[in-house]
Design an enzyme around this catalytic site. Sequence first.
Site, short mmCIF file in Angstrom:
data_model
loop_
_atom_site.label_atom_id
_atom_site.label_comp_id
_atom_site.label_asym_id
_atom_site.label_seq_id
_atom_site.Cartn_x
_atom_site.Cartn_y
_atom_site.Cartn_z
N ARG A 26 -2.90 6.94 8.19
CA ARG A 26 -2.77 8.15 7.35
C ARG A 26 -3.89 9.16 7.54
O ARG A 26 -3.79 10.29 7.07
CB ARG A 26 -2.66 7.73 5.87
CG ARG A 26 -1.28 7.23 5.52
CD ARG A 26 -1.11 7.13 4.03
NE ARG A 26 -1.69 5.91 3.49
CZ ARG A 26 -2.14 5.79 2.24
NH1 ARG A 26 -2.11 6.82 1.42
NH2 ARG A 26 -2.65 4.64 1.84
N GLY A 99 -3.67 -9.09 9.54
CA GLY A 99 -3.94 -9.18 8.10
C GLY A 99 -5.40 -9.52 7.81
O GLY A 99 -6.16 -9.89 8.71
N ASP A 123 -13.82 0.69 4.91
CA ASP A 123 -13.30 1.96 4.38
C ASP A 123 -13.49 2.06 2.87
O ASP A 123 -12.84 2.86 2.20
CB ASP A 123 -11.83 2.14 4.75
CG ASP A 123 -10.95 1.02 4.22
OD1 ASP A 123 -11.49 0.05 3.64
OD2 ASP A 123 -9.72 1.10 4.39
N GLY A 158 -3.45 -5.62 -4.82
CA GLY A 158 -3.24 -7.01 -5.20
C GLY A 158 -3.58 -7.18 -6.68
O GLY A 158 -4.63 -6.72 -7.13
N GLU A 182 -0.04 -9.94 -3.99
CA GLU A 182 0.02 -8.61 -3.38
C GLU A 182 1.16 -7.80 -3.99
O GLU A 182 2.20 -8.35 -4.36
CB GLU A 182 0.19 -8.72 -1.86
CG GLU A 182 -1.02 -9.29 -1.15
CD GLU A 182 -2.29 -8.49 -1.44
OE1 GLU A 182 -2.29 -7.26 -1.30
OE2 GLU A 182 -3.31 -9.12 -1.84
C1 UD1 Z 1 -6.18 -5.55 0.38
C2 UD1 Z 1 -5.95 -6.78 -0.49
C3 UD1 Z 1 -5.49 -6.33 -1.87
C4 UD1 Z 1 -6.51 -5.40 -2.49
C5 UD1 Z 1 -6.77 -4.23 -1.56
C6 UD1 Z 1 -7.91 -3.41 -2.08
C7 UD1 Z 1 -5.22 -8.48 1.07
C8 UD1 Z 1 -4.08 -9.26 1.58
N1 UD1 Z 1 -4.96 -7.60 0.13
O1 UD1 Z 1 -4.92 -4.95 0.54
O2 UD1 Z 1 -5.33 -7.46 -2.70
O3 UD1 Z 1 -6.05 -4.94 -3.74
O4 UD1 Z 1 -7.12 -4.68 -0.24
O5 UD1 Z 1 -8.06 -2.25 -1.32
O6 UD1 Z 1 -6.34 -8.70 1.46
N2 UD1 Z 1 -8.25 -5.11 7.96
C9 UD1 Z 1 -8.62 -5.69 9.14
N3 UD1 Z 1 -7.70 -6.39 9.84
C10 UD1 Z 1 -6.43 -6.53 9.42
C11 UD1 Z 1 -6.06 -5.93 8.22
C12 UD1 Z 1 -6.99 -5.24 7.50
O7 UD1 Z 1 -9.77 -5.58 9.57
O8 UD1 Z 1 -5.66 -7.19 10.12
C13 UD1 Z 1 -9.25 -4.37 7.20
C14 UD1 Z 1 -8.89 -2.91 7.01
O9 UD1 Z 1 -9.43 -2.12 8.05
C15 UD1 Z 1 -9.54 -2.60 5.68
C16 UD1 Z 1 -9.48 -3.92 4.94
O10 UD1 Z 1 -9.32 -4.91 5.92
O11 UD1 Z 1 -10.87 -2.23 5.83
C17 UD1 Z 1 -8.36 -3.99 3.92
O12 UD1 Z 1 -7.15 -3.85 4.59
P1 UD1 Z 1 -5.93 -3.07 3.96
O13 UD1 Z 1 -4.83 -3.00 4.93
O14 UD1 Z 1 -6.39 -1.81 3.37
O15 UD1 Z 1 -5.51 -4.10 2.81
P2 UD1 Z 1 -4.56 -3.80 1.61
O16 UD1 Z 1 -3.20 -4.02 2.03
O17 UD1 Z 1 -4.91 -2.48 1.05
MG MG Z 2 -6.18 -0.80 1.63
#
Ligand code: UD1
Ligand code: MG
Length: 494
Positions: A26, A99, A123, A158, A182
């Site tokens: 985004r 994930g 972030d 979550g 989630e």
């Molecule tokens: C995650 C949490 C959610 C919480 C939210 C808060 C999980 C499954 N869920 O959701 O409970 O309320 O954050 O913002 O953890 N990232 C990686 N590798 C990946 C996926 C993500 O490094 O494969 C990093 C992203 O760059 C980011 C962070 O992890 O910095 C969170 O990832 P994001 O996709 O934002 O998680 P949410 O779905 O928002």
């Molecule tokens: Mg997020």
Amino acid sequence: MNQDNSSKRGALPLSVVVMAAGKGTRMKSERPKVLHRIAGRAMLSHVLATVEPLAAANALQRVVVVTGHGAEAVEAHLSGSPLHAKHLLEFARQMPQLGTGHAVQQAVPHLPDSGVVVILNGDVPLIQAETVQALIQASAGHKLALLTIELQDPTGYGRILRQKKGSDNESAENAPVQAIVEHKDATPDQRAIQEIYTGIMAAPAQWLKKAVSQLQNNNSQGEFYLTDIVAMAVAEGLPVVGQRTTDEVQVAGVNSPVQLAELERAFQERQAKAFMEAGVRLADPARFDVRGNLVCGSDVDIDINCIFEGQVHLGNRVRVGAHCYIANVQIADDAVIHPFTHIDGEKPGVVVGEGALIGPFARLRPGAVLGAEVHIGNFVEVKNATLAKGAKANHLAYLGDATVGERVNYGAGSITANYDGANKHRTVIEADVHVGSNSVLVAPITLGAGGTVGAGSVVSKDTPPGALTVTRARQTSLANWSRPIKASSVKTKK
Ligand code: UD1
Ligand code: MG
């Protein structure tokens, strides 16, 4: 391991994982999301700056940054950071990104078994060390501590599931946490819960390493959810603490340019408030931006729309007018910077002496070193030049690669011709010289003390002290001179 830390008595061994592999679709940008800036500094660098003070209170063993999208750029960006210099920083590549649980799995081989692991997000830039420290304390190395917050609109996050009825001495609010569900997997009832997981946790290292290896991806998104370890902890009897914060700014994530700008404002407002509380008078805290480190003495006044970058020091009673850009400069007591001044002291820095008057519309470039009571007026540019006490250049002038003595008066429109097309040369103007308006000083050159240069002169040889030097043609006037007349208007006789 860092020697200072290993000798810290009673401190908990600490490791930190920063998740920074996500794409940030985004943002609609080529730049990796975590390298977008708040207050002139990459979001990821803000996060690592939060980690640094944690090293003071705990025995910091390692920081692992999980990279994926734009990994090279992200890793290169951090390669000069203080943690990297101390050999505390390591990178774990996550390709592809399956994930948050999968992200932590990539970090596991880099993590020691001892102590506590804190999980942060690249972030979520404005998390503060005290908040993380409280979470570390809540974990105490043997509990799973989750940072949570209640949101008006919890959509997308979550949800924190707590036990329906707390035991005798616990209110429902503080009932034990059972799991995180989630948003996409939650029932309508669960979606009504406003307490959410911020993405920040502290967990016992050894337990976390084992737990993430057991994660499954049988959920609506087919991802390995880190949040599934909460239910695992409960099942195993590992205590889970849900620690609430009320400060949304600290836990706000950035996914879009709009959110980036919102957080920038929130950050600047906090800084502005802190400066005002320390006695700095800001004409309008909403029109004040610090992108770096600003240090102010007492009774400093700053008008609207000023930007401060890099290392800026303002002495006591310094006044800064409206619309100034001020970077990397030491400004001494009682100096006045008039509106629309541009100061950029990015290597080497700029120095403004006590009681100096700068601007309006002045430009100070790297290496401008101005003594006490120097005056630099409108449309005057100074670069790599030293001006001694009381020297003045008030209008439309250039001083580059120059050494200017005390009380020199540098006339309007004069310039140092410091560049011969290949090399830069120095101009030395000794004390008490007056340089007349619109003069060109062709460097290398020395103007002897107390001398005067007549207006409009092009001076290319050294001048003796005390003398008047004039290089322009002598003025002559022709009496009874008649102007030429157009040929067509001349009547010819037949
Ligand atoms: C995650 C949490 C959610 C919480 C939210 C808060 C999980 C499954 N869920 O959701 O409970 O309320 O954050 O913002 O953890 N990232 C990686 N590798 C990946 C996926 C993500 O490094 O494969 C990093 C992203 O760059 C980011 C962070 O992890 O910095 C969170 O990832 P994001 O996709 O934002 O998680 P949410 O779905 O928002
Ligand atoms: Mg997020």
